[in-house]
Structure formats: C-alpha cells, structure tokens
Design a protein around this motif. Structure first.
Motif, PDB file in Angstrom:
ATOM      1  N   TRP A 185       6.440  56.430  14.081  1.00 51.04           N
ATOM      2  CA  TRP A 185       5.452  57.143  13.269  1.00 51.04           C
ATOM      3  C   TRP A 185       5.343  56.522  11.881  1.00 51.04           C
ATOM      4  O   TRP A 185       6.341  56.245  11.228  1.00 51.04           O
ATOM      5  N   THR A 186       4.107  56.326  11.448  1.00 48.15           N
ATOM      6  CA  THR A 186       3.858  55.807  10.104  1.00 48.15           C
ATOM      7  C   THR A 186       3.843  56.939   9.089  1.00 48.15           C
ATOM      8  O   THR A 186       3.864  58.124   9.456  1.00 48.15           O
ATOM      9  N   VAL A 187       3.769  56.560   7.822  1.00 41.94           N
ATOM     10  CA  VAL A 187       3.664  57.553   6.750  1.00 41.94           C
ATOM     11  C   VAL A 187       2.393  58.389   6.922  1.00 41.94           C
ATOM     12  O   VAL A 187       2.407  59.612   6.717  1.00 41.94           O
ATOM     13  N   LEU A 188       1.275  57.748   7.313  1.00 47.38           N
ATOM     14  CA  LEU A 188       0.030  58.497   7.513  1.00 47.38           C
ATOM     15  C   LEU A 188       0.179  59.512   8.634  1.00 47.38           C
ATOM     16  O   LEU A 188      -0.334  60.634   8.539  1.00 47.38           O
ATOM     17  N   CYS A 189       0.874  59.151   9.703  1.00 48.30           N
ATOM     18  CA  CYS A 189       1.126  60.099  10.797  1.00 48.30           C
ATOM     19  C   CYS A 189       1.836  61.341  10.278  1.00 48.30           C
ATOM     20  O   CYS A 189       1.469  62.484  10.604  1.00 48.30           O
ATOM     21  N   GLU A 190       2.873  61.133   9.465  1.00 47.97           N
ATOM     22  CA  GLU A 190       3.635  62.269   8.943  1.00 47.97           C
ATOM     23  C   GLU A 190       2.807  63.080   7.947  1.00 47.97           C
ATOM     24  O   GLU A 190       2.949  64.309   7.859  1.00 47.97           O
ATOM     25  N   ALA A 191       1.926  62.407   7.216  1.00 48.09           N
ATOM     26  CA  ALA A 191       1.053  63.130   6.287  1.00 48.09           C
ATOM     27  C   ALA A 191       0.099  64.043   7.051  1.00 48.09           C
ATOM     28  O   ALA A 191      -0.164  65.184   6.648  1.00 48.09           O
ATOM     29  N   LEU A 192      -0.422  63.563   8.179  1.00 44.63           N
ATOM     30  CA  LEU A 192      -1.322  64.381   9.000  1.00 44.63           C
ATOM     31  C   LEU A 192      -0.592  65.588   9.569  1.00 44.63           C
ATOM     32  O   LEU A 192      -1.141  66.689   9.651  1.00 44.63           O
ATOM     33  N   SER A 193       0.661  65.398   9.961  1.00 47.83           N
ATOM     34  CA  SER A 193       1.458  66.520  10.469  1.00 47.83           C
ATOM     35  C   SER A 193       1.691  67.559   9.389  1.00 47.83           C
ATOM     36  O   SER A 193       1.562  68.768   9.629  1.00 47.83           O
ATOM     37  N   TYR A 194       2.012  67.108   8.182  1.00 53.27           N
ATOM     38  CA  TYR A 194       2.252  68.056   7.084  1.00 53.27           C
ATOM     39  C   TYR A 194       0.975  68.828   6.757  1.00 53.27           C
ATOM     40  O   TYR A 194       1.018  70.023   6.449  1.00 53.27           O
ATOM     41  N   GLY A 195      -0.173  68.137   6.784  1.00 53.72           N
ATOM     42  CA  GLY A 195      -1.455  68.839   6.722  1.00 53.72           C
ATOM     43  C   GLY A 195      -2.054  69.073   5.359  1.00 53.72           C
ATOM     44  O   GLY A 195      -3.052  69.798   5.256  1.00 53.72           O
ATOM     45  N   ASP A 196      -1.487  68.494   4.302  1.00 55.00           N
ATOM     46  CA  ASP A 196      -2.063  68.663   2.960  1.00 55.00           C
ATOM     47  C   ASP A 196      -3.149  67.607   2.749  1.00 55.00           C
ATOM     48  O   ASP A 196      -2.881  66.417   2.776  1.00 55.00           O
ATOM     49  N   ARG A 197      -4.385  68.049   2.523  1.00 54.97           N
ATOM     50  CA  ARG A 197      -5.507  67.117   2.464  1.00 54.97           C
ATOM     51  C   ARG A 197      -5.382  66.127   1.304  1.00 54.97           C
ATOM     52  O   ARG A 197      -5.749  64.960   1.446  1.00 54.97           O
ATOM     53  N   THR A 198      -4.886  66.563   0.157  1.00 57.25           N
ATOM     54  CA  THR A 198      -4.766  65.641  -0.976  1.00 57.25           C
ATOM     55  C   THR A 198      -3.744  64.550  -0.683  1.00 57.25           C
ATOM     56  O   THR A 198      -3.937  63.388  -1.051  1.00 57.25           O
ATOM     57  N   ILE A 199      -2.646  64.898  -0.001  1.00 59.03           N
ATOM     58  CA  ILE A 199      -1.649  63.900   0.374  1.00 59.03           C
ATOM     59  C   ILE A 199      -2.251  62.923   1.381  1.00 59.03           C
ATOM     60  O   ILE A 199      -2.105  61.700   1.250  1.00 59.03           O
ATOM     61  N   ILE A 200      -2.928  63.441   2.393  1.00 60.28           N
ATOM     62  CA  ILE A 200      -3.538  62.586   3.412  1.00 60.28           C
ATOM     63  C   ILE A 200      -4.526  61.611   2.779  1.00 60.28           C
ATOM     64  O   ILE A 200      -4.533  60.417   3.079  1.00 60.28           O
ATOM     65  N   THR A 201      -5.351  62.113   1.866  1.00 57.80           N
ATOM     66  CA  THR A 201      -6.360  61.264   1.226  1.00 57.80           C
ATOM     67  C   THR A 201      -5.710  60.170   0.395  1.00 57.80           C
ATOM     68  O   THR A 201      -6.116  59.002   0.440  1.00 57.80           O
ATOM     69  N   SER A 202      -4.671  60.514  -0.363  1.00 55.69           N
ATOM     70  CA  SER A 202      -3.967  59.509  -1.176  1.00 55.69           C
ATOM     71  C   SER A 202      -3.340  58.430  -0.305  1.00 55.69           C
ATOM     72  O   SER A 202      -3.436  57.231  -0.597  1.00 55.69           O
ATOM     73  N   VAL A 203      -2.717  58.859   0.780  1.00 54.89           N
ATOM     74  CA  VAL A 203      -2.048  57.912   1.672  1.00 54.89           C
ATOM     75  C   VAL A 203      -3.084  57.023   2.371  1.00 54.89           C
ATOM     76  O   VAL A 203      -2.897  55.809   2.506  1.00 54.89           O
TER      77      VAL A 203
END
Length: 430
Positions: free
Chosen positions: A66-84
C-alpha cells in the motif's frame, strides 16, 4: 533508527522538525512503513505537511503493497488526500524530468524509424471476449520527437475509450508541455503535462474517494524462462517467423498477477456499484463494462477512525502490521499465467531503446504494463511478440509487426495541425 517514525507516532512536531533534516525521510520501519505512511494512517496533518515539504515520497509502498495515497484514502480526510495527490503528481513529473536526458541520449543514438505494435486482448470469459478492444499503435520517431497513433485513448482496469488519437512527445521541448493528446476525429488537442486545473484535481479526488483502493502487481520471484518445444517423440526447440524475423519461443513459468482491494472507506451505495462493476468484468456482462458517471456532489471527508491506543513500542514489537487507522475491509485474488515470448536477435531495435521509448510515452496508458514486463530479465534478443497480463481474466498479446528506419518523416507529422482547437475537457490523465 526510525526516529522520525517515533516523532510522528507521538505527534511531536518540535522533535520531527529538528530530525527531518538529519534523518532519511523515506526510511522504512520493520513493516515497510515510512514516517509519511504513519502520519497519514494516524491523521497527523502537521506531520504530513512537514514530511511532504521535505521530500517524503508518496508512491513508495509498505510491505503489504500500500502506498501513502492508499492509506490516505482509507483514512478519508479530503484535505489530506488532496495534498498527497498533488504531491504525487509533482514527484512523478520531477522523476520524469530527471530521466529525460538519458532518454534523449538513447533516442539520439538511433536513426529515425516507424514501428507498429498490435494489441490483441484475450480472455477465457466467453461473453467478454467479444467486446474487448484490439488496437494497432503506430510509433514514429524523428530526432527526439515521438508520435504514437492509437485507437484506444484510455485504458483502465474496467473500461476503455475508442477514437482516433495521436500522442505527441517532444523530449527537448517545453518541460511544462512535454506531451500532447490530439483527437483526430474531433480535431482537438490538449497538453498532458500542463498545470492541471483546480477542478481537475477535485474531480480526480472525488473519483479516488469513491473507488476501491487497489494494489495490482506481478509477482516474479518464482519466474523462469523455458524454451518451448515442438514434436512428440523427437522434440526440438520451437521457432516461429514473425514478420521477417526468426524468433526463439519461450514460455514464462511462475508469473502471478496479484490484485488486492480495500473498501473500508466506501458507502453502501459505492460498495454495491464497485462490486457490480468488477463482477461485470469477471463474468462478461457487457452493460457493466462501461460506467456512466453523473454530476455527483463533492465527496466529503469521512469521520476519523478511532484513535489507536498503541504505544510506539507496542507498534514496533507487533508480530504483524497493526491497523492504525480504519479497520481494513480487504480482499485479494491472484492468477498464475504461463505467457509466451518470441525473442528475435536480428531485430534492429535494442531492448534498452524500447524501454526508453516506453518510458517516454508512459501517459499512453496501455503501454505501462508492457513496460513493466519488458523490464524483467528477458532471454537474449528483442521481444517481437509477448503476452502481458492485464487482469486475472484478461491477457494482451503485443506483436511488433512492422519496423523500418525512415528518413522521410516530416517535422509537421509531430506538430498539432493549425486548424485544431484546444480542448481542456478531452482527457483528464490521473
């Protein structure tokens, strides 16, 4: 050792700031997680921004793939996903620019040429076999300019689009506008590497947040090449003439395509839609292959997952990777393939030059898996015909059916026709 990981785990911004210039920001812990993996899993927003600003890689995978983006999608915070996601695009572009000089050198070392690649997609699913695309790509090279003509504009895991497209690449041109997609039917074009709009980024984030988190990779650790044989009693090495080239035929043993999916971040409606789409691919239901997407509202951030009660010591001492964010809802599938490859030692193009070309034309999406399999340690020669696993039920056979050196190509063949108009809606390359 893993000092950055501890600072992130304990959310110690002051310590992280003091360590970040001294330590390897991409160092992995025993589970293959980088400090950025942990920051995203734990929702440490300040740590995320600090790590991204100091070169933490987004595409790097942990031991589970799993990449960092995969884990960001799991966490579900849109601002984190967008930054990543923004940082991922930036890092991919920077990597491409670093490789450009070696690609330019490879292109300058050979004469101009024209070449055809035929793609035939095969499947054991009876209904699906009638609707899979085939394509003949024509590749032209003049100096450091490349043109790829194709009838398939986009290929993803579950859909494709038809048309008449040209991809234009100028490896010594403007760095910000390196590749251009030309729609010859609509007489329109757009730049691939130009700065994407805010709307494009938000649309892509929406798609990512509504899709399965997927990890697909070819397992090659047990892979071996064996000479194919012909005859029953008196066996001999199999050869085949493809075009004007005599080829040695090999079978590839021990090649497995592994696909893992996670769905813990999806709503019930999204789960049903995505599962139906995958079922359609695997069972051959034609109406499920193409998916129409309406004007859905922006996907909001999910409620944060429960906070972990693990200490950093307990995390490091765990025998298997602990779940730090949302509880995984995972599935996996794998299929062993026994593809064949036809190698011709007399083919005028070298394997190294082919790899340079495939890397240069990476935005042409159905070349990506070909590039990955060609990078394997193939037998001597050039792969004139090779099978490429695409999906557990789908294999593509790629044939280099024509090649010729040419001194008649015109510079205008690599330019946008004057009367074509710019269209920012033609494609969004993710």
């Amino acid at each position: 050792m893993v000092k950055l990981h501890r600072a992130v785990f304990e959310n110690d911004i002051k310590l992280l700031s003091s360590l970040i210039k001294q330590e390897d920001v991409n160092e992995k812990d025993k589970f293959g997680n980088t400090a950025l993996h942990l920051a995203v899993m734990l929702g440490r927003k300040e740590c995320i921004q600090l790590l991204l600003a100091h070169g933490a890689r987004v595409k790097i995978k942990n031991d589970e793939g799993w990449t960092v983006l995969c884990e960001a999608l799991s966490y579900g915070d849109r601002t984190i996903i967008t930054s990543v996601y923004r940082k991922l695009r930036q890092q991919m572009k920077e990597k491409s620019l670093k490789r450009r000089s070696s690609i330019v050198k490879a292109l300058n070392s050979i004469e101009d040429f024209e070449m055809e690649l035929k793609w035939d997609f095969h499947t054991w699913v009876p209904i699906l076999s009638h609707i899979l695309p085939s394509d003949v790509c024509r590749i032209m090279k003049k100096g450091t300019k490349i043109r790829v003509d194709t009838t398939i504009g986009e290929v993803t895991d579950v859909r494709f689009s038809r048309g008449e497209y040209s991809f234009l690449f100028d490896l010594e041109g403007n760095a910000g506008e390196r590749a251009i997609i030309v729609d010859r039917k609509k007489q329109k074009y757009r730049y691939i590497d130009a700065q994407v709009s805010e709307g494009d980024v938000e649309d892509t984030v929406d798609e990512l947040m509504r899709a399965d988190i997927a990890c697909a990779q070819m397992s090659t650790k047990n892979m071996q090449f064996e000479r194919a044989q012909r005859g029953f009693f008196w066996k001999e090495d199999k050869k085949e003439t493809i075009g004007s080239y005599e080829c040695d035929i090999y079978s590839i043993q021990g090649l497995t395509l592994e696909i893992k999916r996670r769905q813990e971040h999806l709503s019930a409606e999204e789960l049903n839609r995505n599962n139906a789409l995958i079922d359609g691919l695997n069972t051959g239901e034609p109406e499920l292959i193409e998916e129409s997407v309406g004007d859905e509202p922006r996907k909001c951030s999910l409620a944060p997952p429960p906070t972990t009660d693990l200490t950093f010591e307990k995390y490091l001492n765990s025998t298997s990777m602990p779940v730090l964010g949302r509880k995984h809802k995972a599935s996996s599938s794998s299929k062993s393939f026994k593809p064949t490859v036809a190698m011709a030692e007399s083919f005028p193009l070298s394997l190294e030059t082919l790899l340079s070309i495939l890397e240069a034309v990476a935005p042409v999406r159905h070349t990506e898996k070909l590039r990955k399999i060609v990078k394997l340690k193939l037998p001597p020669g050039f792969p004139v015909k090779i099978d490429v696993p695409i999906w557990p039920t789908v294999t593509a056979r790629v044939t280099f059916q024509d090649f010729k050196f040419s001194n008649t190509l015109s510079c205008s063949d690599f330019d946008i026709p004057r009367f074509y108009t710019k269209d920012v809606t033609m494609f969004r390359m993710g």
